[in-house]
Write a protein that holds these residues in place. Sequence first.
Motif, PDB file in Angstrom:
ATOM      1  N   TRP A  74      48.227  28.531  74.127  1.00  0.00           N
ATOM      2  CA  TRP A  74      46.789  28.645  74.380  1.00  0.00           C
ATOM      3  C   TRP A  74      46.010  28.749  73.069  1.00  0.00           C
ATOM      4  O   TRP A  74      44.945  28.156  72.918  1.00  0.00           O
ATOM      5  N   SER A  92      44.694  38.083  75.768  1.00  0.00           N
ATOM      6  CA  SER A  92      43.912  37.266  76.693  1.00  0.00           C
ATOM      7  C   SER A  92      44.785  36.611  77.757  1.00  0.00           C
ATOM      8  O   SER A  92      44.418  36.541  78.933  1.00  0.00           O
ATOM      9  N   VAL A  93      45.985  36.168  77.343  1.00  0.00           N
ATOM     10  CA  VAL A  93      46.907  35.545  78.295  1.00  0.00           C
ATOM     11  C   VAL A  93      47.352  36.559  79.346  1.00  0.00           C
ATOM     12  O   VAL A  93      47.369  36.266  80.551  1.00  0.00           O
ATOM     13  N   GLU A 109      43.155  32.862  86.438  1.00  0.00           N
ATOM     14  CA  GLU A 109      43.398  33.062  85.009  1.00  0.00           C
ATOM     15  C   GLU A 109      42.269  32.476  84.152  1.00  0.00           C
ATOM     16  O   GLU A 109      42.047  32.933  83.029  1.00  0.00           O
ATOM     17  N   ARG A 113      41.281  34.929  80.818  1.00  0.00           N
ATOM     18  CA  ARG A 113      41.627  34.541  79.445  1.00  0.00           C
ATOM     19  C   ARG A 113      40.414  34.399  78.519  1.00  0.00           C
ATOM     20  O   ARG A 113      40.417  34.929  77.412  1.00  0.00           O
ATOM     21  N   THR A 129      42.472  26.698  79.421  1.00  0.00           N
ATOM     22  CA  THR A 129      43.406  27.392  80.309  1.00  0.00           C
ATOM     23  C   THR A 129      43.937  26.432  81.368  1.00  0.00           C
ATOM     24  O   THR A 129      45.124  26.430  81.694  1.00  0.00           O
TER      25      THR A 129
END
Length: 321
Positions: A74, A92-93, A109, A113, A129
């Motif tokens: 990412w 963030s993930v 998600e 994120r 994402t």
Amino acid sequence: MQPTQLSKGGLYYSIFKWLILVLSYGFLIYKIWNFDNYEEIRTEFVSLTFQHLCWLLFVLLLLPLNWSLEAFKWQYLCRSFEKFSFNTAIKSVLAGLTPGFLSPNRIGEIIGRPLFLKQENRVSGALMTLVSSFSQTITIVSCGIPSALFFFFYTAQSSLSSYKLYTYICMGWLILFLVVYMYLPRISGWLSKKSIAKRIQKELDVISGLSYKQLLVTLIYSLIRYIIFCLQLYFLLFFCGVYISPSEALLCITLNYLFVTITPSVSFSEAAVRASYAVFFIGFYSNNVIGIASAGILLWFINFIIPMLIGSIFFARTRYE
């Protein structure tokens, strides 16, 4: 006037954030409370030896590597519009898993994120994402289809005719996904010229700027992650007393992930989906049904619930800006 609007926005965001957290934990507690097979699992685990525990240790050691690769992936996709540390990427993930827990196929998600990005880059982060998730899906389908063809046409040809349809659908999806994925920059460039997409032209330009090299590197990240969670399931089968050969594992584990991926589900119900597919496919090579189901549920708990619980702490600390 501006401070009032910001305070209202902050209030709405806080309500939304804590609602997500309460619902996530509530659903998790509900599923744990209403689980009916604790006795069978307890009986299975009583017979565990030190050698079995070593397999579990291998799975746990692969857990941080699994999610670190997703964070690197990412971070790599977002670097064209915002550079941030690996520490921010992993937070963030993991934070994205909390809203993902309540949404079909973890689509939530895309909300979690981007909260760690600058406000002006959050829509771009949400799109990246989706690109990251898309690359993982393509990897799973690409590896699963050869196994599906072999399994359905040669291993269980007569009794599984209805599942052949799934194979054809998967092949169609694979071709479509690969074409769309590799042509994402062109598709995005075409969309950015349309009047309906003027408001997100900047974000679409970010996708148009992706090179074939970046798309390929993203697929490689996804492939390595895929190998890791295939190994995790294989080790967990050994941990639960299910012994199958590497060739059998290659066939049924890739099939398991293929069908889990193409089956619409919400993350809090994923344990049942994973366990049922694991029992169905791995059950062709082992009659240890409890062990197979336990491995599927354990993998869901280790690979998703533990990271989600950690990520919920990061999600709870996010603020409205």
